[in-house]
Design an enzyme around this catalytic site. Structure first.
Site, PDB file in Angstrom:
ATOM      1  N   ASP A 140       0.873  -1.169   0.000  1.00 59.99           N
ATOM      2  CA  ASP A 140       0.000   0.000   0.000  1.00 59.99           C
ATOM      3  C   ASP A 140       0.914   1.223   0.000  1.00 59.99           C
ATOM      4  O   ASP A 140       1.509   1.573   1.016  1.00 59.99           O
ATOM      5  CB  ASP A 140      -0.894  -0.051   1.244  1.00 59.99           C
ATOM      6  N   GLN A 189       0.747   6.659   0.854  1.00 64.79           N
ATOM      7  CA  GLN A 189       1.520   7.772   1.405  1.00 64.79           C
ATOM      8  C   GLN A 189       2.922   7.844   0.809  1.00 64.79           C
ATOM      9  O   GLN A 189       3.486   8.923   0.650  1.00 64.79           O
ATOM     10  CB  GLN A 189       1.633   7.646   2.929  1.00 64.79           C
ATOM     11  N   LYS A 230      -3.047  12.025  -3.547  1.00 64.69           N
ATOM     12  CA  LYS A 230      -2.050  12.182  -2.487  1.00 64.69           C
ATOM     13  C   LYS A 230      -0.665  12.489  -3.056  1.00 64.69           C
ATOM     14  O   LYS A 230       0.306  12.622  -2.327  1.00 64.69           O
ATOM     15  CB  LYS A 230      -2.005  10.921  -1.618  1.00 64.69           C
ATOM     16  N   CYS A 243      -8.389   6.463  10.040  1.00 68.96           N
ATOM     17  CA  CYS A 243      -8.749   5.182   9.398  1.00 68.96           C
ATOM     18  C   CYS A 243      -7.797   4.073   9.809  1.00 68.96           C
ATOM     19  O   CYS A 243      -7.466   3.188   9.019  1.00 68.96           O
ATOM     20  CB  CYS A 243      -8.800   5.310   7.875  1.00 68.96           C
TER      21      CYS A 243
END
Lengths: 148, 423
Positions: free
Chosen positions: B217, B220, B243, B381
């Site tokens: 993932d 970020q 992002k 989250c």
């Protein structure tokens, strides 16, 4: 005019005081009604315990964790509704909600300290969480109240 | 970056200080130049979403003004231009993360959809009853829930690798959880709530030595670190456009071609087929097999522009500057009495999660907002992670390369005001 005006209006001394030392902040052992409230947005999470005496709220406490607004609101709510009938509590909630939405709540006593909330729309849920939870407890609902 | 700085004569002091001309960068972001409640906007919520440089905004609007058309089937000029721009964006993404081929880049809505795609296709095909999917304690809900749904459907088991009090993954423990039934490891590259940079390359090595594929993932990470999927060796890499200074509603799933080839389609519809009869449909080849329906053409092209902008500045320069900013923030904010930092990993980027004694993060957020300072307050989250640290929420400031030291100082001053209100 101070730059903290609206912030000071929101965090009035009485609210800060109830946040620091919440009243009736415990589980009520002989409660005959209780409900759980949750504000997923910021994680406010509280339980309201009620012991009825006839149609009146004989005793009321709350427990949980949350922001200053939600905690102070719960604390001051317990003081405001103790001894009131279910209908009177409902009516007070309606007026309190009008106040925090920026309307006229009429004479609300100490609860008038929450008038500053109306300047912060995202915080209305914090201020009303305990009240929604109380309503759920009085209605005898089982599911968790969520302000989302 | 040096050349951009050399072109502009101003801010030499800042440039000397950081080796990075932040004022020049800030001029490229129109949204930054505004006041909020009479104070200059200090935007420190970059992990939630980033702002868009002018080139991204202009690219998207130029597309609608000049080229807008559906892709891959038009015979006319506009369609040809749109197709070329859309596929050109795919190549930009491919180069940006150093994928081997453009067909390994699937455009999706965002990281969440990318992970769901893998769970619903690869996961459903590979995971059976009793199998395991391995994640970590610091995952975002988007890298927990799709696997939970899969495990529930398949009667499989979700395993969770623990972290230490600094917010670092316990690698030995994690490796022990990789067993013969582990069908996939899914791990965050850069934690949105803690800022921890996970040793994803080592994790991939560990998993691959046992024949387990790895999904990363990267929601970020891509905006803050140089990402090279071939150097990492990962099988899937997911990230979101918004992002990384691109538009919302566009994201990327990278997958190794041989894995993507074996996977069933995600959604059925137009564009993902080669031929359709009522008896049988032949699926299109990669990447179109996974892009059913008209995709988000404009925003894919916008993402291409964002990547062009970011690589123009240079991710090495971005990382170095942001590390300095984060170090300054950690030092300045960490020194304030009553502050507790959540997430103190030795390898970190961008994120400063904190608590103030006796003050709920939501109240911190409200008061800072009135100072023009945008941070995030909440569980980010990552509810299981909050539970791990025994807190309901944190306040979180996240820096980008368009932030300044002065803005960090404004945050520190804001925090002192919060403390004063609650004193």
């Amino acid at each position: 005019m101070s730059e903290l005006d609206s912030v000071e209006e929101l965090y009035q001394q009485v609210i800060l005081d109830h946040n620091r030392t919440p009243r009736n902040f415990r589980k009520l052992e002989d409660a005959d009604r209780s409900a759980e409230g949750h504000n997923p947005l910021c994680g406010d999470h509280l339980w309201v315990f009620v012991r009825m005496e006839g149609n009146r709220i004989g005793d009321i406490t709350f427990y949980g964790a949350g922001c200053a607004i939600s905690k102070a609101s719960a604390s001051m709510m317990t003081e405001a509704v103790k001894g009131k009938s279910r209908q009177e509590a409902e009516e007070l909630f309606e007026r309190f909600r009008r106040l925090v939405m920026g309307g006229d709540g009429g004479s609300l006593g100490k609860l008038a300290a929450f008038s500053g909330v109306s300047e912060f729309p995202v915080r209305v849920k914090c201020a009303t969480l305990a009240w929604h939870t109380l309503r759920s407890a009085l209605e005898g609902k089982e599911e968790t109240v969520s302000t989302e | 970056m040096r050349s951009a700085g050399d072109l502009i004569g101003i801010s030499t002091r800042k440039r000397a200080e950081h080796g990075f001309d932040v004022e020049r960068i800030r001029r490229d972001f129109p949204i930054l130049h505004q006041s909020v409640f009479g104070k200059p906007l200090v935007y420190l919520d970059n992990a939630a979403t980033t702002h868009k440089p002018r080139i991204v905004i202009e690219t998207v609007s130029r597309f609608y003004e000049r080229d807008n058309s559906n892709i891959h089937r038009g015979l006319h000029q506009l369609s040809e231009r749109s197709t070329k721009a859309y596929e050109g964006a795919r190549v930009k993404v491919q180069k940006f993360i150093n994928a081997a081929e453009p067909r390994e880049i699937i455009f999706v809505r965002g990281t969440t959809e990318a992970i769901n795609l893998v769970a619903r296709t690869y996961g459903r095909k590979q995971v059976d009853a009793g199998d395991e999917v391995l994640i970590t304690e610091m995952e975002h809900h988007s890298n927990i829930v799709p696997w939970q749904m899969l495990c529930e459907e398949k009667n499989a088991i979700l395993r969770v690798g623990p972290i230490n009090d600094r917010g670092e993954l316990l690698l030995e423990e994690f490796e022990k959880l990789m067993g013969p039934r582990t069908k996939l490891v899914a791990v965050v590259h850069l934690s949105n709530a803690l800022g921890t940079i996970n040793p994803v390359r080592r994790i991939v090595e560990m998993a691959h030595s046992r024949g387990i594929p790895v999904l990363i993932d990267g929601a970020q990470a891509v905006a803050h670190l140089t990402v090279d999927v071939r150097a990492l060796g990962c099988d899937f890499y997911a990230f979101s456009g918004h992002k990384i200074y691109g538009p919302t509603g566009i994201g990327v799933l990278y997958g190794k071609a041989e894995l993507l080839e074996e996977m069933p389609p995600y959604q059925g519809g137009g564009d993902m087929i080669s031929s359709v009869t009522f008896e049988k449909t032949i699926y299109n080849k990669l990447p179109h097999k996974f892009e059913a329906g008209t995709p988000n053409i404009a925003d894919a092209i916008g993402l291409g522009a964002a990547i062009g902008y970011l690589t123009g500045v240079g991710l090495d320069a971005v990382s170095a500057y942001e590390s300095e900013l984060l170090a300054h923030a950690t030092e300045t904010i960490g020194a304030i009495e009553g502050i507790r930092l959540i997430g103190t990993a030795r390898k970190k980027a961008s994120v400063l999660s904190f608590l103030i004694d006796g003050i709920h993060p939501h109240d911190i957020g409200t008061i800072l907002d009135k100072e023009g300072i945008a941070i995030r307050a909440g569980h980010h989250c990552t509810q299981p992670l909050m539970k791990r640290f025994g807190v309901p929420a944190t306040a979180r400031a996240t820096v980008s390369f368009y932030n300044t030291r002065e803005e960090i100082d404004a945050l520190a001053a804001g925090i002192r005001k919060v403390k004063k209100v609650f004193a």
